[in-house]
Design a protein around this motif. Structure first.
Motif, PDB file in Angstrom:
ATOM      1  N   LEU A 250       0.667  -1.432  -0.059  1.00  0.00           N
ATOM      2  CA  LEU A 250       0.262  -0.309  -0.063  1.00  0.00           C
ATOM      3  C   LEU A 250       1.079   1.238   0.049  1.00  0.00           C
ATOM      4  N   VAL A 251       1.992   1.071   0.643  1.00  0.00           N
ATOM      5  CA  VAL A 251       2.923   2.247   0.714  1.00  0.00           C
ATOM      6  C   VAL A 251       3.782   2.178  -0.438  1.00  0.00           C
ATOM      7  N   SER A 252       3.833   1.640  -0.979  1.00  0.00           N
ATOM      8  CA  SER A 252       4.866   1.791  -2.571  1.00  0.00           C
ATOM      9  C   SER A 252       3.720   2.041  -3.760  1.00  0.00           C
ATOM     10  N   LEU A 253       2.174   1.221  -3.705  1.00  0.00           N
ATOM     11  CA  LEU A 253       1.747   1.954  -4.220  1.00  0.00           C
ATOM     12  C   LEU A 253       1.180   3.406  -4.590  1.00  0.00           C
ATOM     13  N   SER A 254       1.214   3.669  -3.159  1.00  0.00           N
ATOM     14  CA  SER A 254       0.738   5.337  -2.747  1.00  0.00           C
ATOM     15  C   SER A 254       1.850   6.303  -3.478  1.00  0.00           C
ATOM     16  N   ASP A 255       3.250   5.565  -3.127  1.00  0.00           N
ATOM     17  CA  ASP A 255       4.215   6.922  -3.801  1.00  0.00           C
ATOM     18  C   ASP A 255       4.260   6.508  -5.157  1.00  0.00           C
ATOM     19  N   LYS A 256       3.992   5.157  -5.956  1.00  0.00           N
ATOM     20  CA  LYS A 256       3.907   4.723  -7.341  1.00  0.00           C
ATOM     21  C   LYS A 256       3.100   5.604  -8.000  1.00  0.00           C
ATOM     22  N   VAL A 257       1.804   6.270  -7.159  1.00  0.00           N
ATOM     23  CA  VAL A 257       0.303   7.179  -7.674  1.00  0.00           C
ATOM     24  C   VAL A 257       0.343   8.404  -7.739  1.00  0.00           C
ATOM     25  N   HIS A 258       2.017   9.089  -6.924  1.00  0.00           N
ATOM     26  CA  HIS A 258       2.364   9.938  -6.621  1.00  0.00           C
ATOM     27  C   HIS A 258       3.291  10.883  -7.735  1.00  0.00           C
ATOM     28  N   ASN A 259       3.749   9.905  -7.388  1.00  0.00           N
ATOM     29  CA  ASN A 259       4.582   9.840  -8.787  1.00  0.00           C
ATOM     30  C   ASN A 259       4.394   9.844 -10.487  1.00  0.00           C
ATOM     31  N   ALA A 260       3.301   9.194 -10.853  1.00  0.00           N
ATOM     32  CA  ALA A 260       2.852   8.839 -11.542  1.00  0.00           C
ATOM     33  C   ALA A 260       2.103   9.933 -12.113  1.00  0.00           C
TER      34      ALA A 260
END
Length: 187
Positions: free
Chosen positions: A121-131
């Motif tokens: 969940l933390v990794s996904l949130s990071d990637k969503v914000h970066n994208a």
């Protein structure tokens, strides 16, 4: 859910670690990224440890040189679970970093096998914000944006495409769908 003083301490540590950083190719303070990641984690059901992990997800990767004791500080202040989340989000803690492709392949392999979906969940949130930042910047500067990165557009799209596949399999959610939507807009 309410957050405890641990959240306050994590916010201070994140500020200390990222105080002098800017987002790649911009004048945006880097702390805005970790705040956004923590907010996404919290908005999508994360508990306090996961939200703190969101605040600190880049602390090892970005802070190990200036703060060689960063792991001990995280463990001592926030516990083993938060440290495990931060370590799960770290693709390199050496200077110089290993080559980009090598780091990304190892990170993707880790995401495929990590038994703790709380880390995901933390990794996904990071990637969503970066994208999301990439998509917004593309609308302003166009394809010049890709020059900010260490690899060409095609490599970045390859990486994000793999992330979408892994997250769709491991943590299907509204947030995963948002990542897929953003990656399609990046193309």
């Amino acid at each position: 859910m309410t957050y405890t003083e641990r959240f306050d301490r994590a916010l201070l540590l994140a500020s200390e670690v990222h105080r002098h950083q800017k987002r790649k190719g911009t004048q945006i303070p880097y702390i805005t990224h970790v705040l956004a990641v923590a907010a996404l984690v919290g908005n999508h059901g994360g508990d306090e440890d996961q939200v703190i992990g969101g605040l600190l997800h880049d602390a090892i990767e970005d802070g190990i040189k200036a703060f060689p004791d960063i792991r001990e500080r995280i463990r001592g202040s926030f516990g083993e679970r938060v440290l495990a989340i931060v370590e799960a989000c770290t693709d390199a803690d050496t200077d110089p970093k290993p080559p980009w492709k090598e780091r990304k392949l190892a990170y993707l392999a880790h995401l495929r096998t990590d038994p703790d979906t709380g880390h995901l969940l933390v990794s996904l949130s990071d990637k969503v914000h970066n994208a999301g930042a990439i998509v917004m910047d593309l609308s302003v500067v166009g394809d010049e944006l890709w020059q900010r990165f260490n690899v060409p557009k095609e490599e970045t799209l390859w990486y994000y495409g793999n992330l979408v596949e892994i997250f769709e399999e491991r943590v299907p959610s509204v947030l995963t769908k948002e990542l897929g939507r953003l990656v399609r807009l990046m193309s």
